[in-house]
Each structure stands twice: as structure tokens, then as C-alpha cells.
Scaffold this active site. Structure first.
Site, PDB file in Angstrom:
ATOM      1  N   SER A  42       0.833  -1.199   0.000  1.00 50.63           N
ATOM      2  CA  SER A  42       0.000   0.000   0.000  1.00 50.63           C
ATOM      3  C   SER A  42       0.866   1.248   0.000  1.00 50.63           C
ATOM      4  CB  SER A  42      -0.912   0.009   1.232  1.00 50.63           C
ATOM      5  OG  SER A  42      -1.677   1.201   1.274  1.00 50.63           O
TER       6      SER A  42
ATOM      7  N   CYS B 155     -15.363  -0.376  17.798  1.00 55.46           N
ATOM      8  CA  CYS B 155     -16.622   0.117  18.345  1.00 55.46           C
ATOM      9  C   CYS B 155     -17.687   0.037  17.265  1.00 55.46           C
ATOM     10  CB  CYS B 155     -16.459   1.555  18.826  1.00 55.46           C
ATOM     11  SG  CYS B 155     -17.894   2.200  19.706  1.00 55.46           S
TER      12      CYS B 155
END
Length: 380
Positions: A197, A327
Site C-alpha cells: 500500500s 466500536c
């Protein structure tokens, strides 16, 4: 004082890459597939970047397939191999893969493919003997992450790839965290597919590459104009790829010096934080990414204190780090990586990661250690 210690999430684009990107945007913006002069200029930019990225891992340039980033490269490797088979086969991955591999594996499993997930030890490392034990006659691909982004563990890729080669299956590794930080030589290792990347090595967001060893067959994910040797249709993002090339070339040139510098800073921070009983190091301390520290908070409870709590508290002090727990809809979920390594759900809620980079100094390390100790004293 602001200190950025989340280089495994993304790195700032280096000035040399920005200069190249600006040049392409203003002077060499032609479509690389066009046959006229403007297109020829774009094609030259593209092939120059291909050689630069290839040089980082000692690959032949035609083996570099440009993508939008590491996630697409991982998906092309996994789904590209699977797409070559009319009947579902068997694939092996590790239990500590990035979601860009673990999620495609789940998709293939839903389509009838058999997926074996290699366990890891408490340091997050795969045992090559276990790979030998689970290989089957119909195993077509083994994919093991090179350097784990959350806990920093570097896998025994040389041994794993050689075992896979002897069996006759293809071997892929997600080297997003490793490329530009540790030496990689695909001529020396029997690696068939490798993901990189741009924004993890000081290029800009939006570019990546999959190395495909010549002769390896993949089914493309995208149908279209047949760019990138027919494996990745769509007009290439020439400016981002050009910046990627510059960043890759400079990373190769600076790799050894920067690796040693980062290891010294990393070990300095590990040493300063060693006297905090509630902060427990995770991952393999020896086989480790040079820029990477990770811990879990022994006092985490998931409600009042968690890894996310530390991220927020340090952010208030101007320090950027990251947490392993995710989360979702307001509910904190334990890190699947720490769970796979044998940690309890409570411990897996308390994971944090500090990753260093080109702009990190000894003063940053000392300041971060002081602030982290103060935050932990206040929370505990």
C-alpha cells in the site's frame, strides 16, 4: 506539543512524492491508455512507477499490478485465485489476518469453499509445523500476513512460503506493514502474490499494488478495458501511482538506516514504559516490526477504562495512537487479533498500538512516555 504515533494507520505523504503528484496533475495528466502524445507521457509515468515499486521488493516490473490500495490487492489475490476454479477448493489463512483477507475468506466460505484458519501462539506467530499438518490435496492458496498491524509480530514467511511451494499451492502475503520497513526479495522467496500500500510508506492515499509472480493465473475482479495486464480494469490513478513510485524508490534507498533508527526509538519507549505494571506488551518482542509497539491495559474493564479510553486521553494531550478493540453502534468489541492470540475478552478490550515513523524523535518518545504514565496514574 503534538506527536503522531499512528504510522501503521497512515503515513504523511513525503514532499518528493507530493512534488511528483503535482507535476503529473499539471503536466503529464494524459490517459495512459491513449495512443497520442499525451497518453504516451502518462504511460511513461506509469511504467516508471512500476519499475520503482518493483525495485522495492526485487520483482520484475511486469509482476506489479496497480490497485487502489492494500485492501483491493488482498481481495484480488484471494478472490482472483478462487475465481479460477469452478468447484470450491481449500484455502488456508492465519487467524490474525487483516480484515481485507479474513472478510473475503468468510465470503468464500459462504460459497462452499473450505477455509482453515491457522492458530497462533501467545505472541501471534504461526507455527510452520501446523501449516504442514493442515495442507490438503485440494489446497490452492495459503495467505499469511507478513507483519501484523495491531501487535507487530512478523511471521516466518520464508519457511511458510517454502512449505507451501513444496506442496504445490500458491502463497500470498499481505506485506502492507512490512514493505519499506524490512527488506523483501521475491526472487529469493517463493512468494506468488504480495500486497503493498502506498500510504503506508509515505506515498499518498488511493494507490497500492499486488505483486503477481509471472505465470500465476488470477481472475480479475473488475470487467472493463483490460488495464494492468487484464487484471485490474479502469483508468489508472496516474498521479497517486507516480507518488507511490517515488516513495517506494526512496524507501528502498533509506530502508536500512531508517530501520535501525526506528528500532532504537521503539526499544527506548519499551524500556521507559517497562515499569508500568498495568501496561503489558503484546506481540513478539524479537520477531517484530521495527517501528511498532503494542500493549494491553491490565486494568481494562470495557466500560470505564479501555484501549479506546487511552486513545482519547492521549489525543487530548496532542498524541495520536490507536486501539485494537472496535466500536460498533456504540458497543465496544474486543480485538479479534488478541482473542486469537489467547487473551481474555477483558484484555482484548484494552489493546493499544503506538507506531513510529520518519518524523518521530527521541523527544517525542520521552514526552509520550511521560504523558502516558500520567494518564494511567489518573485512570487507575
Amino acid at each position: 506539543m503534538q506527536v503522531y504515533l499512528d504510522y501503521s494507520a497512515t503515513t504523511p505523504t513525503r514532499p518528493e512524492a507530493i512534488t511528483m503528484i503535482q507535476t503529473i496533475l499539471t503536466q503529464q495528466w494524459g490517459n495512459p491508455s491513449s495512443l497520442h502524445e499525451w497518453g504516451n507521457r502518462g504511460a511513461l509515468v506509469l511504467e516508471t512507477a512500476r519499475m520503482q515499486v518493483a525495485g522495492l521488493i526485487n520483482a520484475v516490473p511486469e509482476g506489479i499490478i496497480f490497485t487502489s490500495g492494500g485492501t483491493e490487492a488482498d481481495n484480488l489475490a484471494m478472490m482472483g485465485v478462487a475465481g479460477c476454479y469452478h468447484v470450491p477448493q481449500h484455502i488456508i489463512i492465519s487467524s490474525v489476518e487483516h480484515s481485507a483477507i479474513s472478510e473475503p475468506a468468510k465470503m468464500l466460505e459462504n460459497w462452499g469453499w473450505e477455509i482453515t484458519r491457522l492458530g497462533v501462539n501467545h505472541q501471534g506467530r504461526v507455527n510452520p509445523e501446523e501449516l504442514k499438518a493442515v495442507l490438503r490435496d485440494n489446497t490452492v492458496l495459503v495467505s499469511v500476513i507478513y507483519g501484523q498491524s495491531e501487535v507487530g509480530t512478523v511471521q516466518p514467511i520464508a519457511e511458510l512460503s517454502k512449505i507451501t511451494e513444496m506442496h504445490g499451492a500458491l502463497f500470498h502475503t499481505d506485506a502492507v506493514q512490512v514493505a519499506g520497513r524490512l527488506p523483501i526479495d521475491v526472487q529469493d522467496l517463493p512468494i506468488d502474490l504480495l500486497s503493498i500500500s502506498s500510504h503506508k510508506l509515505y506515498g499518498c492515499l488511493g494507490a497500492g499494488a499486488l505483486y503477481v509472480r509471472p505465470g500465476v493465473k488470477l481472475k480479475p475482479l473488475l470487467a472493463g478495458g483490460g488495464q494492468e495486464a487484464g487484471l485490474r480494469s479502469g483508468t489508472q490513478a496516474t498521479p497517486a501511482i507516480a507518488g507511490f513510485g517515488v516513495a517506494a524508490e526512496l524507501a528502498a534507498r533509506e530502508l536500512e538506516t531508517e530501520r535501525v533508527r526506528l528500532m532504537e526509538l521503539r526499544d527506548r519507549l519499551f524500556a521507559i514504559l517497562a515499569d508500568i505494571p498495568s501496561l503489558i506488551p503484546t506481540g513478539d518482542r524479537i520477531n517484530r516490526l521495527p517501528h511498532h509497539l503494542s500493549f494491553y491495559l491490565a486494568t481494562a474493564d470495557g466500560e470505564k477504562i479501555s484501549g479506546k479510553t487511552l486513545v482519547r486521553q492521549l489525543n487530548l494531550a496532542g498524541i495520536g495512537i490507536s486501539a485494537g478493540a472496535a466500536c460498533h453502534s456504540g458497543k465496544l468489541s474486543p480485538s479479534p487479533i488478541l482473542l486469537a492470540m489467547g487473551y481474555s475478552e477483558k484484555a482484548a478490550l484494552g489493546g493499544i498500538r503506538l507506531t513510529l515513523g520518519k518524523q518521530t524523535t527521541a523527544a517525542d518518545i520521552d514526552w509520550t512516555a511521560m504523558v502516558l504514565k500520567q494518564v494511567l496514574q489518573r485512570l487507575n
